[in-house]
Design a protein around this motif. Structure first.
Motif, PDB file in Angstrom:
ATOM      1  N   GLY A   1      52.521  42.179  19.780  1.00 46.72           N
ATOM      2  CA  GLY A   1      52.981  40.786  19.715  1.00 46.72           C
ATOM      3  C   GLY A   1      54.457  40.655  19.358  1.00 46.72           C
ATOM      4  O   GLY A   1      55.105  39.670  19.682  1.00 46.72           O
ATOM      5  N   GLY A   2      54.979  41.650  18.665  1.00 45.91           N
ATOM      6  CA  GLY A   2      56.413  41.685  18.373  1.00 45.91           C
ATOM      7  C   GLY A   2      56.843  40.941  17.123  1.00 45.91           C
ATOM      8  O   GLY A   2      58.018  40.983  16.748  1.00 45.91           O
TER       9      GLY A   2
ATOM     10  N   GLU B   1      39.955  31.274  17.856  1.00 40.83           N
ATOM     11  CA  GLU B   1      39.276  30.283  18.694  1.00 40.83           C
ATOM     12  C   GLU B   1      38.097  30.854  19.467  1.00 40.83           C
ATOM     13  O   GLU B   1      37.400  30.120  20.164  1.00 40.83           O
TER      14      GLU B   1
ATOM     15  N   GLY C   1      52.673  30.682  10.898  1.00 35.91           N
ATOM     16  CA  GLY C   1      52.432  29.327  11.383  1.00 35.91           C
ATOM     17  C   GLY C   1      51.890  29.450  12.801  1.00 35.91           C
ATOM     18  O   GLY C   1      51.665  30.562  13.276  1.00 35.91           O
ATOM     19  N   PRO C   2      51.668  28.305  13.482  1.00 38.27           N
ATOM     20  CA  PRO C   2      51.048  28.352  14.810  1.00 38.27           C
ATOM     21  C   PRO C   2      51.774  29.269  15.800  1.00 38.27           C
ATOM     22  O   PRO C   2      51.129  30.070  16.485  1.00 38.27           O
ATOM     23  N   GLN C   3      53.097  29.175  15.860  1.00 39.22           N
ATOM     24  CA  GLN C   3      53.816  29.982  16.852  1.00 39.22           C
ATOM     25  C   GLN C   3      53.615  31.463  16.611  1.00 39.22           C
ATOM     26  O   GLN C   3      53.454  32.242  17.554  1.00 39.22           O
ATOM     27  N   VAL C   4      53.648  31.862  15.338  1.00 33.90           N
ATOM     28  CA  VAL C   4      53.456  33.278  15.012  1.00 33.90           C
ATOM     29  C   VAL C   4      52.030  33.702  15.366  1.00 33.90           C
ATOM     30  O   VAL C   4      51.810  34.740  15.993  1.00 33.90           O
TER      31      VAL C   4
ATOM     32  N   ASN D   1      50.223  32.542  17.596  1.00 32.92           N
ATOM     33  CA  ASN D   1      50.060  32.563  19.054  1.00 32.92           C
ATOM     34  C   ASN D   1      50.548  33.848  19.696  1.00 32.92           C
ATOM     35  O   ASN D   1      50.233  34.111  20.852  1.00 32.92           O
TER      36      ASN D   1
ATOM     37  N   ILE E   1      51.402  27.488  25.655  1.00 32.97           N
ATOM     38  CA  ILE E   1      51.186  27.923  24.264  1.00 32.97           C
ATOM     39  C   ILE E   1      52.540  28.006  23.561  1.00 32.97           C
ATOM     40  O   ILE E   1      53.497  28.571  24.104  1.00 32.97           O
ATOM     41  N   ALA E   2      52.618  27.425  22.360  1.00 32.14           N
ATOM     42  CA  ALA E   2      53.897  27.394  21.637  1.00 32.14           C
ATOM     43  C   ALA E   2      54.225  28.777  21.076  1.00 32.14           C
ATOM     44  O   ALA E   2      53.400  29.397  20.412  1.00 32.14           O
ATOM     45  N   VAL E   3      55.432  29.259  21.365  1.00 27.43           N
ATOM     46  CA  VAL E   3      55.887  30.522  20.782  1.00 27.43           C
ATOM     47  C   VAL E   3      57.320  30.349  20.283  1.00 27.43           C
ATOM     48  O   VAL E   3      58.052  29.473  20.739  1.00 27.43           O
ATOM     49  N   ASP E   4      57.705  31.210  19.341  1.00 26.94           N
ATOM     50  CA  ASP E   4      59.103  31.277  18.919  1.00 26.94           C
ATOM     51  C   ASP E   4      59.831  32.140  19.948  1.00 26.94           C
ATOM     52  O   ASP E   4      59.599  33.352  20.010  1.00 26.94           O
TER      53      ASP E   4
ATOM     54  N   LEU F   1      61.503  35.464  19.033  1.00 26.74           N
ATOM     55  CA  LEU F   1      60.690  36.659  18.784  1.00 26.74           C
ATOM     56  C   LEU F   1      59.834  36.964  20.007  1.00 26.74           C
ATOM     57  O   LEU F   1      58.666  37.325  19.889  1.00 26.74           O
TER      58      LEU F   1
ATOM     59  N   TRP G   1      58.796  39.484  28.856  1.00 22.52           N
ATOM     60  CA  TRP G   1      57.388  39.052  28.760  1.00 22.52           C
ATOM     61  C   TRP G   1      57.142  37.749  29.521  1.00 22.52           C
ATOM     62  O   TRP G   1      55.990  37.356  29.726  1.00 22.52           O
TER      63      TRP G   1
ATOM     64  N   ALA H   1      53.430  23.791  10.785  1.00 22.26           N
ATOM     65  CA  ALA H   1      53.898  24.638   9.675  1.00 22.26           C
ATOM     66  C   ALA H   1      54.958  25.638  10.128  1.00 22.26           C
ATOM     67  O   ALA H   1      55.690  26.179   9.303  1.00 22.26           O
ATOM     68  N   GLY H   2      55.060  25.874  11.420  1.00 24.19           N
ATOM     69  CA  GLY H   2      56.041  26.848  11.918  1.00 24.19           C
ATOM     70  C   GLY H   2      57.392  26.240  12.248  1.00 24.19           C
ATOM     71  O   GLY H   2      58.231  26.911  12.846  1.00 24.19           O
TER      72      GLY H   2
END
Ligand code: FES
Ligand code: FES
Lengths: 291, 155
Positions: free
Chosen positions: A31-32, A82, A102-105, A107, B56-59, B62, B67, B133-134
């Protein structure tokens, strides 16, 4: 740009294993969310990467005819949280992964990576220990099954050797059926934080008495741990205040908390004892027992 | 240095790019002119760089650019239709949830993903907090942001 010196995008599992074997410095990137943070910080140990994100077979979550549940190492925390199989049978996995970042992490982060990076604070480690997960590991010669017990050998260290690729968690039915489980992460903030102490418990009971307790902690020793003395102390007893006090006393034989800027040793010990009582009580309650 | 050729959709438009493997998706998107994608912390703490990858939400700081191969990326630029703001963007405006604006594009995308996931539901304020929260915001104190998400959920 990340200071990546050598990068290999694996097309198959065999391919990934060959690349990991060929270079002593090669490390897996999944996931990095840990590896890229370290690279961002200029950590030279992560300059040589084998990227396994093309291996879709490692994303699967499934159950076989005997009730063994498999969670691929590349499944993200959100996918695991999920998934109906996980929600139904492994509630403590859901509970612990929900405390990550948090959600992004969640994911992008994988549970495989959370276990492999060997952090003493790994949020999924208590769940792995309580459900006594087996780790399926492949290298060029064979596939082997490694128990989570003994997988972590020190801070940031695991038994994985050169050319080893961890492919999936396997959770056996006898390890999750008829067990009440619970997890609590004590941290300074409600999200985006590293555990000060994490505690997970799995309880089995018959006729009002505990027949089996599995108690696990993160950040209570140099690796995530189980607590054999505390587990022994409750056998054959009802879950009540007196028993929980005995657990707290026996725990001192099991844990070795340290001082750090996050919390002092004494405070950690206090949290450890408090959490053990809270979490075991909750696990028993989840089983349908009463306090 | 190594590169890989990737194909992707960004806000509905097809791209084919030769990408340096060391590059983050955030860097790639900004180079392509999508400067709503902000770099705050660069380590997954602040969410200013949030984009949607296959919804899907990602940072994106990172997330390796390579990808994004065969994926559909959404950024704040793609959420409005011409002059027409998306319901989430409109709610942020109406609730005054934007001050300096640095966190806003990332938050818009986090809210968009959150609301798409909770479609047809009325998430409470606590649930909205957890769903965001992110993302950090140094200006607003978050109350107006949560109100904006509540409002957008009603639309
Ligand atoms: S810049 Fe990506 S999370 Fe802060
Ligand atoms: S509006 Fe300034 S950081 Fe959020």
């Amino acid at each position: 740009m990340f200071p990546i010196e050598k990068y290999y995008f694996a097309a198959t599992i065999e391919d990934a294993i060959a690349a990991l074997e060929a270079d002593e410095k090669a490390r897996v990137i999944a996931g990095g969310t840990d590896v890229l943070v370290r690279l961002h910080g200029g950590n030279p140990d992560y300059g040589c990467l084998v990227d396994i994100n093309g291996l879709d077979e490692l994303r699967q979550i499934s159950m076989d005819g005997e009730g063994n549940i498999f969670i691929g190492t590349l499944a993200t925390c959100s996918e695991i949280i999920e998934h109906p199989l996980v929600q139904e049978h492994l509630p403590m996995v859901v509970q612990s992964l929900e405390t990550i970042g948090g959600p992004q992490v969640r994911n992008t982060a994988t549970m495989g990576g959370n276990i492999c990076n060997g952090a003493v604070s790994a949020d999924s480690a208590c769940a792995a220990l309580v459900y006594e997960m087996d780790l399926l590991i492949r290298n060029s010669k064979r596939e082997r099954i490694q128990s989570i017990n003994g997988f972590h050998t020190g801070p940031g260290r695991t038994v994985l050797g050169r050319g080893d690729l961890f492919t999936a968690f396997c959770i056996r039915p006898q390890k999750y059926r008829n067990m009440g489980a619970s997890y609590y992460k004590y941290a300074m903030r409600g999200a985006m934080d590293i555990a000060t102490i994490g505690c997970g418990a799995g309880v089995r009971m018959a006729d009002g008495a505990v027949t089996e307790l599995k108690l696990a902690f993160t950040v209570a020793a140099p690796t995530p741990i189980r607590c054999p003395h505390a587990e022994e102390a409750v056998l054959g007893k009802p879950v009540n205040a007196e028993t929980l006090q005995q657990v707290a006393d026996a725990l001192l034989e099991d844990v070795r908390p340290r001082d750090s800027w996050r919390a002092g040793k004494e405070f950690r010990l206090h949290i450890i004892k408090t959490l053990a009582q809270k979490v075991i009580g909750q696990a028993a309650e989840n089983l349908g027992g009463t306090l | 240095m190594q590169s890989r050729t990737i194909s992707m959709q960004i806000n509905g438009k097809s791209y084919q790019e030769e990408v340096d493997v060391r590059k983050s998706l955030m860097e790639l998107l900004r180079e392509l002119g999508l400067t709503s994608v902000k770099q705050g912390c660069g380590v997954g703490e602040c969410g200013a760089c949030t984009v949607l990858v296959d919804d899907i939400a990602v940072d994106s700081c990172l997330y390796l650019a390579v990808w994004a191969d065969n994926k559909a990326i959404r950024t704040a630029e793609g959420e409005c239709r011409g002059e027409q703001l998306s319901p989430v963007q409109q709610a942020y405006v109406e609730e005054g949830a934007v001050q300096c604006g640095f966190c806003t594009p990332g938050l818009i995308m986090a809210s968009t993903a959150f609301l798409e996931k909770n479609q047809g539901k009325k998430p409470g304020r606590e649930e909205i907090r957890r769903g965001h929260a992110g993302n950090l915001c140094r200006c607003t104190g978050y109350q107006t942001i949560i109100s904006a998400v509540e409002k957008a959920a009603e639309k």
